[in-house]
Design an enzyme around this catalytic site. Structure first.
Site, PDB file in Angstrom:
ATOM      1  N   LEU A  46       0.855  -1.184   0.000  1.00  0.00           N
ATOM      2  CA  LEU A  46       0.000   0.000   0.000  1.00  0.00           C
ATOM      3  C   LEU A  46       0.890   1.232   0.000  1.00  0.00           C
ATOM      4  O   LEU A  46       1.870   1.298   0.740  1.00  0.00           O
ATOM      5  CB  LEU A  46      -0.898   0.037   1.253  1.00  0.00           C
ATOM      6  N   ASP A  47       0.534   2.229  -0.836  1.00  0.00           N
ATOM      7  CA  ASP A  47       1.272   3.487  -0.832  1.00  0.00           C
ATOM      8  C   ASP A  47       1.136   4.165   0.536  1.00  0.00           C
ATOM      9  O   ASP A  47       0.163   3.929   1.256  1.00  0.00           O
ATOM     10  CB  ASP A  47       0.723   4.436  -1.898  1.00  0.00           C
ATOM     11  N   PRO A  48       2.095   5.030   0.915  1.00  0.00           N
ATOM     12  CA  PRO A  48       1.970   5.779   2.179  1.00  0.00           C
ATOM     13  C   PRO A  48       0.654   6.543   2.285  1.00  0.00           C
ATOM     14  O   PRO A  48       0.087   6.669   3.375  1.00  0.00           O
ATOM     15  CB  PRO A  48       3.174   6.724   2.139  1.00  0.00           C
TER      16      PRO A  48
END
Length: 312
Positions: A46-48
């Site tokens: 998951l992206d930040p």
């Protein structure tokens, strides 16, 4: 002298509700440290910017991570109309603008074109490797990344609500490799405008859902033993789509030692016949003894060959 073990041998899955602002690798490190786990991995980055389901594999469960990553996913996300960014999410620089705001009718009319197997070009800022270099590293240097389109699967794509004039909320069920940022970008383009992902939350990864998820703060507040006992899901949770093959004690012993098991008797053939309709094209099954996983194995004719032995 025996090497000192770093952490405890914990085996199974923790379903983390990842907070915004940290990477998946950082979240993984925090979980591993909080549980003092010897080995850990995660089942899908998951992206930040994104929050939500991040399955954390501990111990021997790390051998099943690829199956978790292959699972169908559900996302809820908002699109900010009128601005396209370099990253296709709110963290990037605005590179195009539009005054057009799509109507509910226009959005609902556009969504069916995105269902099923579709071609999708990944965002410029993604982890795909181009000649050994990550696309996002090339993009950060100011170069345009030439990314080929890829085939992805969209099972459901619905408008949840219009938040305000500039934002709409969506939910999507999709297969492996789908970029929600690309979906938002392409939907906006189909509607004659531009847009980017403003908020992104993952609600499901295969069998892992928010129903059995825990936040980092909640995990930190639990005693270590209680956390493991209460939250740990079995290794085979990630393998819910893979058929199970029950073994005898002698068969389990052979598989654990990396040896092939031959199923030649009439009873053996009946066991194999019961599996025929369920086994996928790769022939992989989860081999069990006494209800506990022994190995990921491949059925080839009348033989069962170990693929990944689970040392439990």
């Amino acid at each position: 002298m025996a090497r000192k073990r770093k952490g405890e041998p914990i085996h199974g899955w923790i379903v983390l509700d990842k907070p915004e602002g940290i990477s998946s690798t950082q979240a993984l490190s925090k979980v591993r440290r909080l549980l003092n786990a010897e080995k850990a991995g995660h089942g899908g980055t998951l992206d930040p910017l994104a929050t939500g389901i991040l399955p954390i594999a501990l111990g021997e469960a790390t051998k099943t991570v690829s199956y978790a990553m292959d699972g169908a996913k559900t996302y809820r996300f908002s699109v900010r109309w009128g601005e396209r960014t370099s990253t296709d999410d709110r963290e990037g620089e605005v590179i195009d603008r539009s005054t057009l705001r799509p109507t509910v009718a226009a959005i609902n009319a556009a969504l069916p074109a995105f269902l099923g197997e579709i071609d999708q070009v990944p965002p410029q800022y993604c982890a795909i490797k181009i000649d050994g270099e990550r696309a996002y590293d090339i993009a950060r240097e100011g170069d345009v990344v030439d990314l080929a389109s890829r085939r992805v699967r969209i099972d459901r794509f619905v408008l949840v609500e219009i938040i305000d004039d500039d934002h709409a909320l969506f939910e999507v069920d999709c297969g492996k490799g789908t970029y929600v940022r690309s979906l938002a970008r392409d939907l906006a383009e189909a509607l004659g405008t531009v847009g980017h992902v403003a908020l992104l939350r993952r609600l499901r990864v295969g069998p892992f859902t928010l129903d059995n998820a825990i936040s980092l703060d909640e995990l930190a507040g639990l005693e270590q033993g209680a956390a493991v006992e209460r939250l740990l899901l079995p290794i085979e949770t990630a393998l819910d789509d893979i058929p199970a093959l029950a073994l005898t004690e002698a068969e389990a012993h052979r598989l654990r030692h990396g040896q092939t098991v031959a199923l030649l008797t009439r009873q053996d053939r009946e066991r194999l016949e019961a599996l025929r309709g369920a086994v996928g094209g790769d022939g992989v099954v989860i081999a069990l003894f006494g209800g506990k996983p022994v190995a990921l194995a491949r059925v080839e004719g009348a033989e069962v060959r170990p693929v990944r032995v689970l040392n439990l």
